[in-house]
Scaffold this motif. Structure first.
Motif, PDB file in Angstrom:
ATOM      1  N   HIS A  55       7.285  -2.068   8.121  1.00  0.00           N
ATOM      2  CA  HIS A  55       7.336  -3.262   8.984  1.00  0.00           C
ATOM      3  C   HIS A  55       8.550  -3.228   9.909  1.00  0.00           C
ATOM      4  O   HIS A  55       9.626  -2.788   9.520  1.00  0.00           O
ATOM      5  CB  HIS A  55       7.398  -4.530   8.126  1.00  0.00           C
ATOM      6  N   GLU A  92      -1.090  -4.434   9.211  1.00  0.00           N
ATOM      7  CA  GLU A  92      -1.402  -4.914   7.865  1.00  0.00           C
ATOM      8  C   GLU A  92      -2.084  -6.265   8.017  1.00  0.00           C
ATOM      9  O   GLU A  92      -1.446  -7.262   8.346  1.00  0.00           O
ATOM     10  CB  GLU A  92      -0.135  -5.030   6.990  1.00  0.00           C
ATOM     11  N   HIS A 102       3.176   2.888   5.638  1.00  0.00           N
ATOM     12  CA  HIS A 102       3.198   1.418   5.575  1.00  0.00           C
ATOM     13  C   HIS A 102       4.643   0.936   5.737  1.00  0.00           C
ATOM     14  O   HIS A 102       5.438   1.054   4.807  1.00  0.00           O
ATOM     15  CB  HIS A 102       2.600   0.984   4.223  1.00  0.00           C
TER      16      HIS A 102
HETATM   17 ZN    ZN Z   1       3.600  -4.651   4.028  1.00  0.00          ZN
END
Ligand code: ZN
Ligand code: AMP
Ligand code: FE
Ligand code: FE
Length: 296
Positions: A8, A63, A6
């Motif tokens: 970004h 996400e 996870h």
């Molecule tokens: Zn996130």
């Protein structure tokens, strides 16, 4: 194996471009990194190319913003078909809602600011630089103009639900999103369900599992040890895959360094086994474990 599922890039509210993200994953000695920008697949091609260049295994994800029993939550989706029409439609609708909401919030916030601190939409769009527009970009604009001291303060004063300048936005019901993800061949993992005042009840998770939820993010910076233990117990009991991740945002979030939480190889392999696209890539490819992508 060091696996972080996870992160970004600057295709949403991170600060690394996808290429830098994967290079930083290499520097953090990760074997696998998933790029999971908010509500977009835009960084995937660049991240995959960087994976080939560095030897880091790149998992492509999103996400997704969802509503779960009335609450705004996040759901990680791994390796769906990015061209699946229903998924494309869902992402378009969410981003449409973002493009309406952010200007409206900026206008409300600007109204209350002295001229030298006044942000405008152009600031926020310049900061987002074409990526998915979100509240963190407003937060950065406010910090840049010395209207607040930090991203956290920006959220507290202007951007959280309960602030007079907060405006909600549309996102799909989690049940509907799970259906779309299943049809697009992706694997779904509920992100940080106990973060920021969140709660989970076991019955609800069992229900979501029946509707296609594959796993739950257990090891996350917003979960303390007690929360992690509770959630791991529930996940194990229900047969949900427990993951761990950094939720890295580059310079935009402190204490979320790449690899600060990780996913076990077993959990990773269970996720990948659910994604036909990814499995096909690894069975054709150079790597037995699917850790190195092959070009399409
Ligand atoms: Zn996130
Ligand atoms: P949006 O996409 O506009 O809904 O903004 C959600 C993003 O804002 C998420 O990536 C969160 O990490 C970030 N965020 C939400 N609440 C906070 C907070 N209190 N402090 C810092 N970041 C936050
Ligand atoms: Fe974010
Ligand atoms: Fe999130």
């Amino acid at each position: 194996m060091r696996i972080d599922l996870h992160t970004h890039s600057n295709r949403s509210d991170g600060t690394d471009c996808p290429w830098q993200l994967v290079h930083n994953a290499k520097r953090a000695s990760l074997d696998v990194v998933a790029i999971t920008d908010h509500d977009t697949t835009e960084g995937w091609i660049e991240a995959r190319a960087a994976g080939h260049a560095t030897g880091v295994g790149v998992v492509c994800g999103i996400e997704l913003s969802v509503k779960n029993a009335g609450r705004s939550e996040h759901m990680l989706v791994y390796e769906p078909d990015p061209d699946h029409s229903e998924l494309v439609g869902l992402l378009a609708r969410t981003n449409d809602a973002r493009r309406k909401r952010i200007p409206a919030m900026v206008a409300r916030i600007a109204e209350g600011l002295d001229e030298e601190k006044r942000i405008d939409l152009a600031d926020v769009e310049r900061i987002a630089n074409g990526g998915t527009l979100g509240r963190p970009h407003i937060a950065t604009a406010l910090v840049d103009r010395y209207a607040v001291d930090s991203i956290e303060d920006a959220f507290k004063q202007y951007l959280e639900p309960g602030c007079p300048t907060y405006i909600p936005r549309w996102s799909p019901q989690i049940e509907d999103a799970l259906n779309v993800v299943a049809r697009a061949g992706g694997a779904a993992v509920l992100a940080h369900p106990l973060g920021r005042g969140g709660s989970v009840d076991e019955r609800r998770l069992a229900e979501l599992k029946k509707r296609g939820l594959a796993g739950v993010e257990v090891d996350h910076q917003e979960h303390d040890q007690l929360a992690r233990a509770e959630l791991r117990g529930i996940a194990d009991g229900l047969g949900l895959i427990a993951t761990g991740s950094s939720d890295y945002h580059g310079l935009r979030k402190k204490d979320h360094d790449l690899g600060c939480n990780m996913t076990s190889l077993e959990a990773y392999e269970r996720i990948i086994a659910l994604t036909p696209q990814r499995l096909q890539q690894s069975s054709n490819g150079r790597s037995r474990t699917g850790l190195t992508d092959v070009p399409a």
